[in-house]
Design a protein around this motif. Structure first.
Motif, PDB file in Angstrom:
ATOM      1  N   ILE A 188       0.830  -1.535  -0.006  1.00 36.25           N
ATOM      2  CA  ILE A 188      -0.328  -0.239   0.162  1.00 36.25           C
ATOM      3  C   ILE A 188       0.932   1.264   0.210  1.00 36.25           C
ATOM      4  N   VAL A 189       2.291   1.049  -0.210  1.00 38.23           N
ATOM      5  CA  VAL A 189       2.958   2.206   0.348  1.00 38.23           C
ATOM      6  C   VAL A 189       3.564   2.705  -0.888  1.00 38.23           C
ATOM      7  N   PRO A 191       2.815   2.322  -3.795  1.00 38.99           N
ATOM      8  CA  PRO A 191       2.231   2.692  -5.170  1.00 38.99           C
ATOM      9  C   PRO A 191       1.409   4.482  -4.799  1.00 38.99           C
ATOM     10  N   LEU A 193       4.256   6.628  -3.380  1.00 38.39           N
ATOM     11  CA  LEU A 193       5.237   6.960  -3.199  1.00 38.39           C
ATOM     12  C   LEU A 193       5.126   7.951  -4.772  1.00 38.39           C
ATOM     13  N   GLN A 194       4.721   8.796  -5.276  1.00 29.39           N
ATOM     14  CA  GLN A 194       5.045   9.661  -5.956  1.00 29.39           C
ATOM     15  C   GLN A 194       5.026  11.216  -5.796  1.00 29.39           C
ATOM     16  N   SER A 198       6.409  12.955  -0.903  1.00 36.77           N
ATOM     17  CA  SER A 198       5.700  11.477  -0.588  1.00 36.77           C
ATOM     18  C   SER A 198       7.008  10.390   0.038  1.00 36.77           C
ATOM     19  N   SER A 248       0.207  13.971  -4.767  1.00 35.26           N
ATOM     20  CA  SER A 248       0.711  13.781  -4.152  1.00 35.26           C
ATOM     21  C   SER A 248       1.300  13.491  -3.166  1.00 35.26           C
ATOM     22  N   GLY A 249       1.658  11.982  -2.387  1.00 40.18           N
ATOM     23  CA  GLY A 249       2.181  11.241  -0.948  1.00 40.18           C
ATOM     24  C   GLY A 249       1.391  11.515  -0.660  1.00 40.18           C
ATOM     25  N   LYS A 250       0.215  11.303  -0.894  1.00 38.81           N
ATOM     26  CA  LYS A 250      -0.983  10.858   0.178  1.00 38.81           C
ATOM     27  C   LYS A 250      -1.187   9.449  -0.785  1.00 38.81           C
ATOM     28  N   PHE A 251      -1.902   9.332  -0.140  1.00 36.66           N
ATOM     29  CA  PHE A 251      -2.490   7.547  -0.838  1.00 36.66           C
ATOM     30  C   PHE A 251      -3.416   8.028  -2.445  1.00 36.66           C
TER      31      PHE A 251
END
Lengths: 255, 104
Positions: A188-189, A191, A193-194, A198, A248-251
């Protein structure tokens, strides 16, 4: 299990499909977690708790790491204030989880919040936070996902504790099933990381976790998490390029 | 020490930590930076759990080809990145770990 980020198909029974989605998201972790509950049961008896007390701790406290440490401290005859202070520090990370999920739980009736707070473990937080971050799915029924994820972890912990108490712990360690926890979190982490903020948040939190690994009472986890959060926010606010990547940096889907 | 009192106290403390902020959020309107910070919580916490699992499987830092969990975890990371699928990530990661353990 399904990808918790995948949009569920419109269902005639949205509550049930959210609930089952939450259960499914935790299944691999449940598998890997069973030995820990069993080992806790054995450890608690060895520390001098009777079977009822050992099981009651899983029911009332419902926090694995704290229970392991408490059982050891009880066996060593620690004083009550020390035991409680230790519990406070070991479980401090839950404040972070509760704060992160709180804004999305405002609309819920009190009884829902009281129930879900009881079920707020590391694992339930991980899967639920990802699900809440997906803004393409409306908030309306997401608490059912939380309930499913929290309940299956709860059931796993209660049953595996009982098995440990009454049958003992006989799990071949070389199956390495505990690795499913790390793998699920990687799933889950990574994908998510954009963008630089993040990525930096993840790296700084991870490296800090290694540096502080030997601190007692899971203090390292809190220090590492806070480091990652601060680094992420600072980068997002200072780097001009990342302004465009805000979101980004979030899910995935949280934009 | 009375074990029952110990357990009930532990339960109250733990529950307060889990419930308190959720209830507080009802009254507090959180602003830009705080909201921004909260969105990094999952990434930061989960990374802080993942790194020691991969880099310190025996409790000490092990960055070598002999560290099966590190190799399997990195491969799983690539799978996660490409597929965005948790199930595939777990399947490939566990298969890699078992294979490496069998070979080692």
């Amino acid at each position: 299990m399904t990808d918790p980020q995948a949009s569920p198909s419109p269902s005639a029974r949205p509550r049930l499909s959210e609930l089952l989605g939450g259960v499914r998201s935790e299944l691999p972790i449940v598998l890997g977690g069973i030995p820990f509950g069993m080992i806790y049961g054995v450890l608690a008896l060895a520390a001098g708790l009777n079977p009822w007390q050992a099981q009651a701790m899983s029911l009332i406290v419902f926090a694995g790491s704290a229970q392991f440490i408490a059982a050891q401290m009880m066996g060593a005859g620690a004083a009550l204030p020390v035991l409680w202070l230790t519990t406070l520090v070991v479980n401090l990370r839950h404040v972070l989880y509760s704060t992160a999920l709180g804004p999305d739980m405002r609309h819920l009736p009190r009884r829902w919040r009281w129930l879900l707070a009881y079920l707020l473990t590391d694992e339930a937080f991980a899967m639920t936070a990802v699900h809440y971050a997906n803004r393409q799915i409306p908030l309306t029924y997401k608490h059912w996902f939380f309930l499913g994820a929290g309940f299956i972890m709860w059931a796993e912990w209660q049953i595996s504790t009982a098995v440990g108490i009454f049958l003992g712990a006989q799990v071949p360690a070389n199956w390495s099933l505990d690795f499913t926890l790390a793998l699920t979190f990687i799933g889950i982490v990574f994908p998510a990381l954009q963008g630089r903020p993040s990525l930096a948040a993840a790296l700084s939190a991870g490296v800090m976790a290694l540096l502080t690994f030997n601190l007692p009472y899971k203090l390292g986890l809190i220090i590492a998490a806070l480091t990652g959060i601060v680094v992420g926010v600072l980068l997002e606010n200072t780097s001009p390029t990342s302004r465009n990547l805000r979101g980004s940096g979030k899910f995935p889907g949280s934009e | 020490m009375n074990i029952w009192i110990a357990i009930i106290g532990m339960g109250l403390i733990t529950y307060a930590l889990r419930l308190g902020p959720i209830l507080l959020m009802e009254r507090i309107e959180i602003g830009g930076t705080a909201r921004q910070a909260l969105r990094f919580v999952p990434t930061a916490v989960l990374s802080a759990i993942i790194f020691p699992e991969l880099f310190m499987p025996g409790g000490t830092l092990d960055i070598s080809l002999g560290n099966e969990r590190l190799l399997a975890g990195l491969l799983a990371g690539v799978v996660a990145w490409r597929t965005k699928n948790v199930l595939w990530t777990i399947a490939v990661g566990m298969a890699a770990l078992w294979l490496l353990q069998a070979l080692g």
